[in-house]
Design a protein around this motif. Structure first.
Motif, PDB file in Angstrom:
ATOM      1  N   GLU A  12       0.866  -1.187   0.000  1.00  0.00           N
ATOM      2  CA  GLU A  12       0.000   0.000   0.000  1.00  0.00           C
ATOM      3  C   GLU A  12       0.906   1.243   0.000  1.00  0.00           C
ATOM      4  OE1 GLU A  12      -2.988   1.498  -0.071  1.00  0.00           O
ATOM      5  OE2 GLU A  12      -2.258   3.338   0.849  1.00  0.00           O
ATOM      6  N   SER A  13       0.722   2.083  -1.013  1.00  0.00           N
ATOM      7  CA  SER A  13       1.568   3.290  -1.092  1.00  0.00           C
ATOM      8  C   SER A  13       0.778   4.442  -1.711  1.00  0.00           C
ATOM      9  CB  SER A  13       2.818   3.001  -1.929  1.00  0.00           C
ATOM     10  OG  SER A  13       2.446   2.823  -3.280  1.00  0.00           O
ATOM     11  N   SER A  14      -0.529   4.518  -1.385  1.00  0.00           N
ATOM     12  CA  SER A  14      -1.351   5.515  -2.086  1.00  0.00           C
ATOM     13  C   SER A  14      -1.162   6.939  -1.583  1.00  0.00           C
ATOM     14  CB  SER A  14      -2.826   5.136  -1.990  1.00  0.00           C
ATOM     15  OG  SER A  14      -3.229   5.186  -0.644  1.00  0.00           O
ATOM     16  N   CYS A  15      -0.703   7.069  -0.333  1.00  0.00           N
ATOM     17  CA  CYS A  15      -0.584   8.424   0.220  1.00  0.00           C
ATOM     18  C   CYS A  15       0.774   8.592   0.901  1.00  0.00           C
ATOM     19  CB  CYS A  15      -1.763   8.675   1.157  1.00  0.00           C
ATOM     20  SG  CYS A  15      -1.975  10.395   1.595  1.00  0.00           S
ATOM     21  N   ILE A  73      10.749 -15.384   1.275  1.00  0.00           N
ATOM     22  CA  ILE A  73      10.067 -14.648   0.192  1.00  0.00           C
ATOM     23  C   ILE A  73       9.597 -15.587  -0.933  1.00  0.00           C
ATOM     24  CG2 ILE A  73      12.139 -13.970  -1.152  1.00  0.00           C
ATOM     25  CD1 ILE A  73      10.450 -11.110  -1.181  1.00  0.00           C
ATOM     26  N   ASN A  74      10.281 -16.712  -1.086  1.00  0.00           N
ATOM     27  CA  ASN A  74       9.889 -17.660  -2.143  1.00  0.00           C
ATOM     28  C   ASN A  74       8.573 -18.389  -1.835  1.00  0.00           C
ATOM     29  OD1 ASN A  74      12.073 -17.184  -3.907  1.00  0.00           O
ATOM     30  ND2 ASN A  74      13.376 -18.249  -2.423  1.00  0.00           N
ATOM     31  N   GLN A  75       8.084 -18.234  -0.609  1.00  0.00           N
ATOM     32  CA  GLN A  75       6.793 -18.852  -0.256  1.00  0.00           C
ATOM     33  C   GLN A  75       5.608 -17.995  -0.711  1.00  0.00           C
ATOM     34  OE1 GLN A  75       8.349 -19.592   4.002  1.00  0.00           O
ATOM     35  NE2 GLN A  75       6.506 -20.837   3.857  1.00  0.00           N
ATOM     36  N   VAL A  76       5.885 -16.756  -1.144  1.00  0.00           N
ATOM     37  CA  VAL A  76       4.796 -15.856  -1.563  1.00  0.00           C
ATOM     38  C   VAL A  76       4.152 -16.400  -2.845  1.00  0.00           C
ATOM     39  CG1 VAL A  76       4.298 -13.531  -2.433  1.00  0.00           C
ATOM     40  CG2 VAL A  76       5.799 -13.826  -0.442  1.00  0.00           C
ATOM     41  N   ASN A  77       2.810 -16.551  -2.825  1.00  0.00           N
ATOM     42  CA  ASN A  77       2.094 -17.089  -3.984  1.00  0.00           C
ATOM     43  C   ASN A  77       1.521 -16.032  -4.919  1.00  0.00           C
ATOM     44  OD1 ASN A  77       1.048 -19.091  -1.441  1.00  0.00           O
ATOM     45  ND2 ASN A  77       2.060 -20.050  -3.183  1.00  0.00           N
ATOM     46  N   ALA A  78       1.316 -14.825  -4.392  1.00  0.00           N
ATOM     47  CA  ALA A  78       0.739 -13.756  -5.223  1.00  0.00           C
ATOM     48  C   ALA A  78       1.048 -12.404  -4.595  1.00  0.00           C
ATOM     49  CB  ALA A  78      -0.771 -13.936  -5.344  1.00  0.00           C
ATOM     50  N   ILE A  79       0.951 -11.375  -5.425  1.00  0.00           N
ATOM     51  CA  ILE A  79       1.222 -10.016  -4.941  1.00  0.00           C
ATOM     52  C   ILE A  79       0.009  -9.134  -5.222  1.00  0.00           C
ATOM     53  CG2 ILE A  79       2.669  -7.953  -5.363  1.00  0.00           C
ATOM     54  CD1 ILE A  79       4.957 -10.012  -5.921  1.00  0.00           C
ATOM     55  N   ALA A  80      -0.343  -8.332  -4.218  1.00  0.00           N
ATOM     56  CA  ALA A  80      -1.431  -7.362  -4.408  1.00  0.00           C
ATOM     57  C   ALA A  80      -0.863  -5.973  -4.145  1.00  0.00           C
ATOM     58  CB  ALA A  80      -2.571  -7.648  -3.443  1.00  0.00           C
ATOM     59  N   PHE A  81      -1.363  -4.992  -4.862  1.00  0.00           N
ATOM     60  CA  PHE A  81      -0.895  -3.624  -4.625  1.00  0.00           C
ATOM     61  C   PHE A  81      -2.051  -2.659  -4.847  1.00  0.00           C
ATOM     62  CE2 PHE A  81      -0.880  -1.910  -8.900  1.00  0.00           C
ATOM     63  CZ  PHE A  81      -0.913  -3.060  -9.674  1.00  0.00           C
ATOM     64  N   THR A  82      -1.903  -1.453  -4.309  1.00  0.00           N
ATOM     65  CA  THR A  82      -2.947  -0.436  -4.487  1.00  0.00           C
ATOM     66  C   THR A  82      -2.821   0.177  -5.874  1.00  0.00           C
ATOM     67  OG1 THR A  82      -2.798   0.055  -2.142  1.00  0.00           O
ATOM     68  CG2 THR A  82      -3.946   1.666  -3.504  1.00  0.00           C
ATOM     69  N   LEU A  83      -3.900   0.024  -6.618  1.00  0.00           N
ATOM     70  CA  LEU A  83      -3.940   0.537  -7.986  1.00  0.00           C
ATOM     71  C   LEU A  83      -4.373   2.014  -7.983  1.00  0.00           C
ATOM     72  CD1 LEU A  83      -3.777  -0.326 -10.947  1.00  0.00           C
ATOM     73  CD2 LEU A  83      -6.118  -1.152 -10.773  1.00  0.00           C
ATOM     74  N   GLY A  84      -5.181   2.385  -7.019  1.00  0.00           N
ATOM     75  CA  GLY A  84      -5.690   3.751  -6.898  1.00  0.00           C
ATOM     76  C   GLY A  84      -6.983   3.705  -6.111  1.00  0.00           C
ATOM     77  N   PRO A  85      -7.592   4.817  -5.792  1.00  0.00           N
ATOM     78  CA  PRO A  85      -7.104   6.158  -6.030  1.00  0.00           C
ATOM     79  C   PRO A  85      -6.008   6.553  -5.047  1.00  0.00           C
ATOM     80  CG  PRO A  85      -9.211   6.221  -4.882  1.00  0.00           C
ATOM     81  CD  PRO A  85      -8.913   4.783  -5.140  1.00  0.00           C
ATOM     82  N   GLY A  86      -5.243   7.573  -5.418  1.00  0.00           N
ATOM     83  CA  GLY A  86      -4.167   8.037  -4.551  1.00  0.00           C
ATOM     84  C   GLY A  86      -3.275   9.006  -5.287  1.00  0.00           C
ATOM     85  N   LEU A  87      -2.179   9.346  -4.653  1.00  0.00           N
ATOM     86  CA  LEU A  87      -1.217  10.276  -5.266  1.00  0.00           C
ATOM     87  C   LEU A  87      -0.427   9.519  -6.315  1.00  0.00           C
ATOM     88  CD1 LEU A  87       0.109  11.871  -1.941  1.00  0.00           C
ATOM     89  CD2 LEU A  87      -1.608  12.823  -3.495  1.00  0.00           C
ATOM     90  N   ILE A  88      -0.362  10.070  -7.508  1.00  0.00           N
ATOM     91  CA  ILE A  88       0.186   9.321  -8.638  1.00  0.00           C
ATOM     92  C   ILE A  88       1.647   8.886  -8.415  1.00  0.00           C
ATOM     93  CG2 ILE A  88       0.719  11.386 -10.062  1.00  0.00           C
ATOM     94  CD1 ILE A  88      -0.630   8.051 -11.381  1.00  0.00           C
ATOM     95  N   GLY A  89       2.469   9.792  -7.901  1.00  0.00           N
ATOM     96  CA  GLY A  89       3.875   9.447  -7.671  1.00  0.00           C
ATOM     97  C   GLY A  89       4.015   8.333  -6.647  1.00  0.00           C
ATOM     98  N   SER A  90       3.220   8.405  -5.598  1.00  0.00           N
ATOM     99  CA  SER A  90       3.257   7.392  -4.534  1.00  0.00           C
ATOM    100  C   SER A  90       2.782   6.034  -5.065  1.00  0.00           C
ATOM    101  CB  SER A  90       2.353   7.820  -3.374  1.00  0.00           C
ATOM    102  OG  SER A  90       2.847   8.997  -2.792  1.00  0.00           O
ATOM    103  N   LEU A  91       1.690   6.067  -5.850  1.00  0.00           N
ATOM    104  CA  LEU A  91       1.157   4.819  -6.418  1.00  0.00           C
ATOM    105  C   LEU A  91       2.185   4.166  -7.341  1.00  0.00           C
ATOM    106  CD1 LEU A  91      -2.454   6.038  -7.278  1.00  0.00           C
ATOM    107  CD2 LEU A  91      -1.894   4.264  -5.616  1.00  0.00           C
TER     108      LEU A  91
END
Ligand code: KG4
Ligand code: ZN
Length: 339
Positions: A12-15, A73-91
């Protein structure tokens, strides 16, 4: 629904918070949040600086989240991230990092909606809160949003009310700034309000149609109120700070509550969920519980960790998306990217 042992890494990096969470099914293994205190100097989030600090912090925050979750870290099966809304540079920092990591680990990636993630934070496994059953109404109140969403199921969400100008958290922050309080002012206002009289002052109530909200006129009215009174008494803020904060908090709470009651009646709903940074406010929670109880409506709130911006809620929505897109027993056919 969440029966498989799937591990999601979420970003999460929207703000202004860099957050990374590791979630196994709907259970949080770690939820690390690195808050950027520098914005206090500007009285609000400075977008360019926020993006640069995300860039500086992200690798370290991922490392800590992995360590805290006690996984490799190799046990991670999938990645999720914040697509928006938010500050464009942060996203952009979040999406670039998520994409690179998904290529390195050869796992699928899911971009999720930040506001929907606030709603589904209620489904994170936690001993202190149980999720509301469908359908329910969710009021998301934060520094960036004021939304009323009718949630029929995991995929059917209908936005029925929105702010037509400023969000409620930003309103609290700006009113706080007018009184000389530091950023973010929401928690400071709540603290001062506990010592004040909530019935001492009244501010203009916005007149907005349907289930929408408006706070820009409210803010102006508050500014004029302070200017008018400090002209008469230059110590007005100092002498009345606790009463102003208590009254401000009460006025805002009832503006929100009035719309929620309308929406509850119109949609014949008996569950209201609160989410977003402002919903950590104990006065708001208490009034909502009290006033909605007599209407036989149950209120669901979250612990602080999952109300303010956090990656656990992104992981939760990632899990939901993953289970929607994934045929049983196969992760390999999940599209590389869903956006
Ligand atoms: O959800 P959040 O962490 O970030 C955004 O998505 O904006 O919400 C931050 C907002 C700020 O406006 C802050 O003043 C407000 O939540 N807030 C509060 C309280 N704690 C944080 N507002 C009222 N009472 C609080 N205790
Ligand atoms: Zn948020």
């Amino acid at each position: 629904m969440f029966t498989k042992n799937i591990i999601i890494l979420a970003i999460e990096s929207s703000c202004d918070d860099t957050s990374v969470s590791i979630m196994k099914n709907n259970k949080v293994l770690s939820n690390v949040v690195s808050s950027q205190k520098i914005h206090k100097n500007y009285g609000g989030v400075y977008p360019e600086i926020a993006a640069r600090i995300h860039q500086k912090n992200i690798v370290h925050v991922v490392d800590i989240a992995i360590q805290k979750a006690k996984i490799n870290i190799n046990q991670v099966n999938a990645i999720a991230f914040t697509l928006g809304p938010g500050l464009i540079g942060s996203l952009l920092v979040g999406v670039s990092f998520a994409k690179s990591l998904s290529i390195a680990l050869d796992v699928p990636i899911f971009g999720v909606d930040h506001i929907h993630a606030h709603v589904f934070a209620h489904f994170i496994k936690h001993k202190q809160h149980k999720p509301p059953s469908f359908p329910f109404l969710c009021l998301t109140i934060s520094g960036g949003h004021t939304q009323l969403i009718l949630v029929k199921n995991f995929v059917n969400l209908k936005l029925i009310g929105n702010t037509i100008d400023d969000p409620v958290g930003e309103t609290l922050d700006k009113c706080g700034k007018i009184m000389g309080l530091s950023y973010p002012s929401g928690p400071i206002i709540e603290k001062h309000a506990t010592k004040g009289n909530p019935n001492k002052f009244w501010f203009c109530k916005p007149k907005v149609k349907n289930f929408n909200f408006s706070f820009s006129g409210f803010k102006t009215n508050f500014l004029y109120f302070i200017q008018r009174n400090t002209k008469i008494n230059k110590n007005f803020i100092k002498e009345e700070l606790y009463n102003i904060c208590a009254s401000l908090q009460k006025n805002i709470t009832y503006i929100l509550l009035e719309k929620v009651i309308l929406a509850v009646k119109k949609n014949n709903i008996n569950k209201v969920a609160l989410s977003g940074g402002v919903s950590v406010n104990n006065y708001i929670k208490k009034i909502f519980i009290k006033e909605l109880l007599c209407k036989k409506v149950k209120v669901f709130s979250l612990c602080k960790e999952y109300t303010t911006d956090n990656a656990a809620m992104i992981a939760m929505l990632g899990q939901i998306k993953l289970h929607q897109y994934q045929p049983p027993n196969s992760l390999s056919v999940v599209p590389f990217s869903t956006y």
